[in-house]
Design a protein around this motif. Sequence first.
Motif, PDB file in Angstrom:
ATOM      1  N   LEU A  33       0.847  -1.177   0.000  1.00 43.22           N
ATOM      2  CA  LEU A  33       0.000   0.000   0.000  1.00 43.22           C
ATOM      3  C   LEU A  33       0.891   1.239   0.000  1.00 43.22           C
ATOM      4  O   LEU A  33       1.892   1.293   0.722  1.00 43.22           O
ATOM      5  N   ALA A  34       0.524   2.213  -0.827  1.00 44.45           N
ATOM      6  CA  ALA A  34       1.278   3.471  -0.884  1.00 44.45           C
ATOM      7  C   ALA A  34       0.314   4.638  -0.818  1.00 44.45           C
ATOM      8  O   ALA A  34      -0.819   4.571  -1.319  1.00 44.45           O
ATOM      9  N   LEU A  35       0.776   5.728  -0.204  1.00 46.44           N
ATOM     10  CA  LEU A  35      -0.071   6.903  -0.021  1.00 46.44           C
ATOM     11  C   LEU A  35       0.795   8.151  -0.172  1.00 46.44           C
ATOM     12  O   LEU A  35       1.828   8.296   0.486  1.00 46.44           O
ATOM     13  N   LEU A  36       0.385   9.035  -1.069  1.00 42.02           N
ATOM     14  CA  LEU A  36       1.014  10.341  -1.201  1.00 42.02           C
ATOM     15  C   LEU A  36       0.072  11.377  -0.614  1.00 42.02           C
ATOM     16  O   LEU A  36      -1.087  11.471  -1.038  1.00 42.02           O
ATOM     17  N   LEU A  37       0.541  12.151   0.345  1.00 45.15           N
ATOM     18  CA  LEU A  37      -0.274  13.218   0.933  1.00 45.15           C
ATOM     19  C   LEU A  37       0.069  14.527   0.241  1.00 45.15           C
ATOM     20  O   LEU A  37       1.250  14.913   0.160  1.00 45.15           O
ATOM     21  N   VAL A  38      -0.973  15.219  -0.254  1.00 39.73           N
ATOM     22  CA  VAL A  38      -0.793  16.425  -1.059  1.00 39.73           C
ATOM     23  C   VAL A  38      -1.486  17.594  -0.367  1.00 39.73           C
ATOM     24  O   VAL A  38      -2.654  17.489   0.024  1.00 39.73           O
ATOM     25  N   GLU A  39      -0.749  18.704  -0.218  1.00 42.23           N
ATOM     26  CA  GLU A  39      -1.300  19.941   0.341  1.00 42.23           C
ATOM     27  C   GLU A  39      -1.003  21.084  -0.628  1.00 42.23           C
ATOM     28  O   GLU A  39       0.155  21.268  -1.040  1.00 42.23           O
TER      29      GLU A  39
END
Length: 462
Positions: A33-39
């Motif tokens: 599982l991979a997750l990129l957090l974008v702000e």
Amino acid sequence: MTGVSRELLQRPLAVLAVQTTGLHPGKDQIWELALLLVEQGQVVARHHWLLDPGFTLPATVARLSAVVPAELDGQPRFAALASELAARLQGRVVVGHNLRFALAFLRRAFALTALRPSFSQLCSEQLARRLLPELPRHDLDALCEALGIFRFMRHRALADAESTWQVLQQLQERVDDADVRQQLRRAALPVHLQAADVQAVPERPGVYYFDGADALLYVGKSINLRRRVQSHFQNDHLSRRSLQMAQQVRAIRYRATAGELGALLLESAEVKRLQPLYNRQLRRQRGGFTWALRDEGSGISPQLLAPEQLVGAEPHAGLFRSRRQALDWLRQEAREQQLCLRLLGLEAGAGACFAAQLGQCRGACCGREPRAEHDARLLAGCNRLRLVAWPWPGAVALVEHDARHDFRQWHVLDQWRHIATLDDLAELPAVMQRPRPAFSLDAYQILLGHLRRYPATEVVAL
């Protein structure tokens, strides 16, 4: 769809990608599982997890992903990272390519915990289909090629998340804020459908059809068509079959009926006629079998027949979907009532049967028991399963009326056979000239159940 979406990249995003051991959300597991957090349009954090799926990674998955199964030994199970993952997803817009697939597995995994993160959804594949309809394919590989995005690795979660983020950046330059909001509202829909496709389905009884690219996928029925159609897409994570079907739906059709009975009869007939790929229970034509209880002079001899082969009102027992089911029932009845398999025609030979020698038959085959007593026990067991007699002297029409839509239908029946459903009684003379259809177990059970639930149903003798 012109202009640049300021809203999309101003929202807090979580770009998600998963790798699974297979396609069945109820049996397979997430192993990566991979997750990129974008702000504010910038990646502020990258998270990547390898997980122990609880069993050996299938060889085909290992080869495709270039992962050594031993790499997963000692890795945490999903439950160990569930709290952290839920906190990172909470309140964000979760973005994924073919997002329904990933969320199907996440929902199943979170269902085993007390965690229920709340987030919006945006499928980049769904968005791409809307913005780039000229492309023949919209999978991640095809989009990256069309948009000039380099794919440094395939079938791995982190690489897929990075590619999805790059695709989204290019798509946001082609979409305005209003369209983004529309995409967020329709996140529950499969990638090939628009919100208008579901809104066009009315809230009334009837039968619906799911069409795929080149085949009919499914036929279903409901007293509220739109609500039932929506439920397919809200609950498709519950099984592999539901998920696969939802992924393939390209169009929805429907036929309205005057009520539940019409919907049940039409669904049964249409499934048999059209043989949809995902209908299992109703696909086969089921005329059924029954045991005719004929007196051959020396005693009663059960004979397995189709219901239409019965002579008049001769005694009979049961209605079975298959020959095997009928034989299994009669053998079970013989065991419970100590009947003779030889006299029932289930065992060859003469004299005392094998069961009589074991004390499991009371001996009607060898004179220890009068044949009349043996047959009385047989009839007593059979009477519990006798078909309900047709309650009218001839053909009738059951009337069904949808008062809300001022729609009336007449279901023309004879001897439990569904001959036709009419919207206009002027068609009746032509219908009555048709040959009677074969007996259908499904129609018999539908009609009998309806009459028992609604004994005041309007009936017109024909």
